[in-house]
Design an enzyme around this catalytic site. Structure first.
Site, mmCIF file in Angstrom:
data_model
loop_
_atom_site.group_PDB
_atom_site.id
_atom_site.type_symbol
_atom_site.label_atom_id
_atom_site.label_comp_id
_atom_site.label_asym_id
_atom_site.label_seq_id
_atom_site.Cartn_x
_atom_site.Cartn_y
_atom_site.Cartn_z
ATOM 1 N N LYS A 52 -42.831 -32.625 -30.565
ATOM 2 C CA LYS A 52 -41.405 -32.981 -30.508
ATOM 3 C C LYS A 52 -41.239 -34.489 -30.342
ATOM 4 O O LYS A 52 -40.440 -35.118 -31.035
ATOM 5 C CB LYS A 52 -40.725 -32.225 -29.345
ATOM 6 C CG LYS A 52 -40.611 -30.726 -29.628
ATOM 7 C CD LYS A 52 -40.224 -29.915 -28.406
ATOM 8 C CE LYS A 52 -40.306 -28.415 -28.717
ATOM 9 N NZ LYS A 52 -40.092 -27.551 -27.553
ATOM 10 N N GLN A 96 -39.323 -27.921 -21.112
ATOM 11 C CA GLN A 96 -40.237 -27.041 -21.842
ATOM 12 C C GLN A 96 -40.560 -25.790 -21.016
ATOM 13 O O GLN A 96 -40.969 -25.886 -19.862
ATOM 14 C CB GLN A 96 -41.531 -27.813 -22.183
ATOM 15 C CG GLN A 96 -42.516 -27.045 -23.030
ATOM 16 C CD GLN A 96 -41.996 -26.759 -24.450
ATOM 17 O OE1 GLN A 96 -41.383 -27.601 -25.079
ATOM 18 N NE2 GLN A 96 -42.242 -25.552 -24.930
ATOM 19 N N ASP A 119 -31.732 -27.373 -26.809
ATOM 20 C CA ASP A 119 -32.512 -26.161 -27.072
ATOM 21 C C ASP A 119 -31.593 -24.972 -27.366
ATOM 22 O O ASP A 119 -32.033 -23.952 -27.880
ATOM 23 C CB ASP A 119 -33.383 -25.809 -25.848
ATOM 24 C CG ASP A 119 -34.851 -26.156 -26.067
ATOM 25 O OD1 ASP A 119 -35.262 -26.281 -27.233
ATOM 26 O OD2 ASP A 119 -35.574 -26.283 -25.056
#
Ligand code: NAD
Length: 296
Positions: A52, A96, A119
């Site tokens: 990412k 994460q 997200d």
């Protein structure tokens, strides 16, 4: 058989994003800024976060990685979340998952400001998505929708079987595919570990999305001739012939299924790279909103 090459498509879309970023900064805006928070040293999570961050650099975004030790307390993590929510220089951020066992993932997800939740895991974004309102869409299902769109896979009126009902993949996938939109307008069967006649349901499907995390689960006998197969699974399988000692295996038995279907995503190089692209697109949207608001 058409290979739905997510890696190549991701590269194309990243070039488009990079061009848009040049235009955006040329208009006097600062580059979009994504922050990633990584707690602990889970190998797969480190790889995902690394991808990412690297992707941000490729398209001209700014990125910041907060690496926290595995023993970080809930209070410390929540304090960082509050700080990121308040920081006008941060357009979007991700924490994460999975987090180490002693941390409360739900509390963290709920604490992320929906406007920065790139997200798309916050209930506000899930709710807005469900209602068809503008929202940050969960990255993996949205990446799949973009594969279907860019490769011109017809979805309207098709029967789609989604295998797996997780909050981040299967469930939002079923919502996006059934929405009155293009791609969309599928008739969706959402299946899971308690589904009784899974093979039979799969054989009726025009499109199958396999997202259960069981290597090579979907075999040729479960797929009808001419189906479109999307493989979300990523499992590390021991492989002594590889330098790193493992290979990545999807949920689909690729060789046998590919011979039968009309189109299929490979693993690796299918859904994974498109997941990262979705995150970049969400972050760009967040930056546009944040900087337009700041000017008012
Ligand atoms: P999860 O473990 O949260 O959910 C798995 C789902 O599969 C559950 O809903 C369960 O009911 C269902 N399931 C399990 N066994 C089943 C069976 N025998 N028959 C039918 N359904 C069954 O998993 P997840 O987070 O949704 O991830 C699924 C897979 O996708 C994993 O391999 C994960 O690594 C991968 N993944 C890939 C990406 C990507 O970017 N490519 C992103 C997220 C997850």
């Amino acid at each position: 058989m058409l290979l739905l090459d997510g890696k190549a498509l991701a590269a194309t879309i990243k070039e488009e994003i990079a061009e848009d970023v040049r235009r955006f900064t040329g208009e006097g805006n600062r580059p979009p800024h994504l922050v990633a928070v990584l707690v602990g040293d889970d190998g797969a999570s480190q790889t995902y976060v690394g991808n990412k961050v690297r992707s941000c650099e490729q398209v001209g975004f700014r990125s910041t990685l907060h690496r926290l030790p595995a023993e970080t307390s809930q209070e410390e993590l929540m304090a960082l979340v509050a700080e990121l929510n308040a920081d006008a220089e941060v357009d979007g951020y991700i924490v994460q998952l999975p987090l180490p066992g002693h941390l409360d993932e739900e509390a963290v997800t709920l604490a992320i400001a929906p406007a920065k939740d790139v997200d798309g895991f916050h209930p506000t974004n899930i709710g807005r998505m469900t209602l068809g309102l503008p929202a940050y869409l969960p990255a993996t299902p949205n990446g799949i929708m973009r594969i279907l769109d860019r490769y011109g896979v017809e979805t309207s009126g098709k029967h789609c079987v989604v295998i797996g009902r997780s909050n981040i993949v299967g469930t939002p996938m079923s919502i996006l595919l059934s929405r009155n939109a293009n791609p969309g307008n599928c008739t969706v069967t959402l299946t899971h570990s308690r589904t009784k006649n899974l093979a039979e349901l799969c054989r009726q499907a025009d499109i199958i999305v396999a997202a259960l995390g069981r290597p090579a689960f979907l075999t040729a006998d479960m797929v009808r001739e001419g189906a479109v197969v999307i493989d979300v699974g990523i499992t590390r399988v021991e492989d002594a012939s590889r330098k790193r000692g493992y290979r990545l295996q999807g949920d689909v038995d690729f060789e046998s299924v590919a011979a039968k279907c009309a189109a299929i995503t490979p693993v690796p190089g299918g859904v994974g790279p498109m997941t990262v692209v979705s995150l970049l697109l969400n972050t760009f949207d967040a930056a546009r909103r944040q900087q337009a608001t700041a000017r008012v």
